[in-house]
Design an enzyme around this catalytic site. Structure first.
Site, short mmCIF file in Angstrom:
data_model
loop_
_atom_site.label_atom_id
_atom_site.label_comp_id
_atom_site.label_asym_id
_atom_site.label_seq_id
_atom_site.Cartn_x
_atom_site.Cartn_y
_atom_site.Cartn_z
N LYS A 283 31.74 49.85 45.97
CA LYS A 283 30.63 48.90 45.98
C LYS A 283 29.45 49.47 46.78
CE LYS A 283 33.34 44.58 46.04
NZ LYS A 283 32.84 43.97 44.80
N ASP A 294 37.77 38.28 50.68
CA ASP A 294 38.39 38.41 49.37
C ASP A 294 39.86 37.94 49.35
OD1 ASP A 294 37.69 38.95 46.77
OD2 ASP A 294 38.26 41.06 46.83
N GLU A 355 39.85 44.52 40.84
CA GLU A 355 41.22 44.63 41.35
C GLU A 355 41.93 43.28 41.47
OE1 GLU A 355 38.67 44.23 43.21
OE2 GLU A 355 39.38 42.71 44.60
N ARG A 357 42.19 40.74 39.45
CA ARG A 357 42.98 40.39 38.26
C ARG A 357 44.25 41.22 38.17
NH1 ARG A 357 37.92 41.62 34.48
NH2 ARG A 357 36.93 41.05 36.45
N1 BES Z 1 35.91 40.42 45.09
C1 BES Z 1 35.02 40.74 44.04
C2 BES Z 1 34.23 39.53 43.54
C3 BES Z 1 33.27 38.89 44.49
C4 BES Z 1 31.92 39.19 44.43
C5 BES Z 1 33.70 37.94 45.39
C6 BES Z 1 31.03 38.59 45.29
C7 BES Z 1 32.81 37.34 46.27
C8 BES Z 1 31.48 37.66 46.21
C9 BES Z 1 35.80 41.30 42.87
O1 BES Z 1 36.94 42.02 43.17
C10 BES Z 1 34.90 42.23 42.12
O2 BES Z 1 34.53 43.21 42.67
N2 BES Z 1 34.60 41.89 40.87
C11 BES Z 1 33.75 42.70 40.05
C12 BES Z 1 34.36 42.78 38.67
C13 BES Z 1 33.72 43.80 37.77
C14 BES Z 1 33.91 45.19 38.30
C15 BES Z 1 34.34 43.68 36.38
C16 BES Z 1 32.38 42.07 40.02
O3 BES Z 1 32.28 40.83 39.99
O4 BES Z 1 31.39 42.80 40.06
ZN ZN Z 2 37.82 41.55 44.95
MN MN Z 3 36.49 44.08 43.57
#
Ligand code: BES
Ligand code: ZN
Ligand code: MN
Length: 508
Positions: A283, A294, A355, A357
């Site tokens: 990220k 998370d 991750e 899912r």
């Molecule tokens: N933990 C994140 C989602 C998240 C984002 C939670 C902002 C709280 C605040 C999750 O694991 C994630 O990174 N999701 C990705 C999925 C994508 C790579 C398909 C996302 O939402 O960008």
């Molecule tokens: Zn996450």
């Molecule tokens: Mn993630």
């Protein structure tokens, strides 16, 4: 925490450092307030006009008076407008309770006698009004201040509130409401504390340990699997996410069994990523700043189990918390890797940041196989897409079962732990197909709706079980403007899960 007690009126005789009165927009003073005004501050009405206080939602007018030579503060707390049913919405009361607690804290006043409005003002029972007051006031008192070293910068969290009630009120109901509200409040603030704890101080092993502690203290069955067993059992999703971290991943399971025969079984599954860096699909720095949150889904589930172990509803509840860190390293799972889950299905990991899912998939499949639940609900900080679609005030609800949606919407409405349903239309299903495996973990960009495509990934692991998915990515952390939340964790979903289980066998 806040200690609540009942006191016999009248407030004019109260010894407390402060007195509190709730006033709805443009409504007259209560008898108690009139008496206090007559005795100590006859110009009260004119004063409130002067400071433009007419009972507006969120507004608190503090008034310093002198009683027998001692200083005392009167808090006039706005309840906002009366609705079209000629009632005050209970959420306005929750927020007013939160505003009062904050006003007390900012003035270093730790005791208050309050004039509890009649439950009829809200069109609710005495039980419910007392319960909601205790929950919202206690949530407002919470601060994550473990690492604030200067005592001067800490607020008082131990407060005491005496409630003066009308002679018509049902004392037993009020007592029960306070007792039950306190149990919920304690659990939700514990959940928030876990979520707010820095990621290196709350590892997967520690989170599983907290689940174990709750089981020991409140009489639940607990099972914790470690990484070796998890991998040996074929949980390739949880194993793959944990591959980059030195910390052992865990699968913690808590079980509550009712004494009733032939009771239905519900499974709760909570995402427990104690830190999400994204893994090799790393990220950007700012997106990582709050990723200690998370594990908010897992925390909400553990908190709900702590409450339900005490409330003892007529349903069996199984709680599963898969927990891991998601970090990059030489041993981390790589984009393009294919993994195999507990139910035998495979997925191509195109993006290691999707991750949540992967760990939920194994836990859902495990729950279906070993417990055959009558219903299953997962809760997860799953997608940024959900957070952008709905903003901070609503948890995303996704399900193809209208009965589940209705039950969850009812629980949301009762608790103020709000949800908004997103369409789980089968047209989205193709978004999680892969060329080289059964599934792909990142939804095909053509389908855009990332919250919904994530739900379709999870659906591949629930078989025929009636199932609903709650995405708390937006609602779990940093929700602005609500008096009973603070800057960090909200405990999103915990109150909802408790109400859902408590009402499960009640006819609708
Ligand atoms: N933990 C994140 C989602 C998240 C984002 C939670 C902002 C709280 C605040 C999750 O694991 C994630 O990174 N999701 C990705 C999925 C994508 C790579 C398909 C996302 O939402 O960008
Ligand atoms: Zn996450
Ligand atoms: Mn993630």
């Amino acid at each position: 925490m806040i200690t609540f007690r009942f006191a016999s009126c009248c407030l004019a005789e109260s010894k407390a450092l402060s007195l509190a009165f709730f006033i709805a927009s443009e409504q007259p003073f209560s008898k108690e307030l009139e008496e206090v005004s007559r005795r100590y501050f006859p110009a009260l009405e004119a004063y409130l006009k002067q400071v433009d206080f007419s009972g507006q939602q969120g507004k608190v007018a503090p008034i310093a008076i002198s009683v027998n030579g001692q200083p005392k503060t009167i808090f006039c707390v706005g309840l906002g407008k009366i609705n079209k049913h000629n009632k005050i919405d209970i959420e306005q009361f929750r927020r007013a309770c939160g505003s009062l607690v904050r006003a007390m804290q900012s003035r270093k006043i730790d005791a208050c006698s309050l004039d509890l409005p009649a439950a009829t003002l809200f069109g609710q029972s005495d039980y419910y009004v007392a319960e909601q007051m205790v929950i919202s006031a206690s949530m407002a008192a919470y601060r994550f201040d473990d690492f604030i070293s200067d005592q001067k910068n800490k607020v008082r969290k131990e407060l005491s509130i005496d409630c003066c009630v009308s002679a018509h009120a049902n004392r037993q109901e009020l007592e029960d409401g306070i007792a039950h509200g306190s149990i919920i409040a304690q659990a939700i603030n514990k959940v928030r504390h876990w979520v707010d704890t820095p990621p290196s101080r709350l590892t997967p092993a520690m989170l599983a340990g907290y689940a174990q502690d709750v089981a020991n203290e409140f009489g639940l069955k607990a099972t914790v699997f470690g990484e070796k067993e998890i991998v040996a059992m074929g949980m390739g999703g949880l194993g793959a996410v944990s591959a980059g971290s030195h910390e052992d991943c865990k699968l913690a399971i808590l079980e509550y069994r009712t004494a009733k025969n032939d009771a239905p079984t519900i499974a709760f599954v909570g995402k427990g990523i104690t830190f999400d860096s994204g893994g090799l699909s790393i990220k950007p720095a700012t997106a990582m700043e709050t990723m200690k949150d998370d594990m908010a889904g897992a925390a909400a589930v553990i908190g709900a189990m702590q409450v339900l172990a005490q409330f003892k509803p007529d349903v069996n509840i199984i709680a599963l918390m898969p927990t891991s860190e998601n970090l990059p390293s030489g041993t981390a799972t790589k984009p393009g890797d294919v993994i195999r889950f507990y139910n035998g299905k495979t997925a191509e990991v195109k993006n290691t940041d999707a991750e949540g899912r992967l760990i939920l998939a194994d836990a859902l499949a495990y729950a279906v196989k070993h417990y055959k639940p009558d219903a299953m609900i997962d809760i997860a900080t799953l997608t940024g897409a959900c957070s952008y679609a709905l903003g901070p005030f609503f948890t995303g609800l996704m399900t193809q079962h209208d009965d589940m949606a209705q039950r969850i919407e009812k629980a949301a409405q009762l608790t103020g732990d709000r949800v908004w349903r997103l369409p789980m239309d089968n047209d989205f299903k193709a978004a999680v197909r892969a060329d080289v495996a059964d599934l792909c973990n990142s939804g095909n960009a053509k389908y855009r709706a990332g919250a919904i495509t994530a739900a379709f990934f999870l659906q591949a692991f629930v078989d025929e079980t009636p199932w609903a998915h709650l995405d708390i990515a937006g609602s779990a952390f940093a929700v602005p403007d609500i008096s009973y939340y603070d800057t960090g964790a909200t405990g999103a979903g915990m109150r909802l899960l408790v109400a859902l289980a408590m009402n499960w066998t009640k006819t609708k």
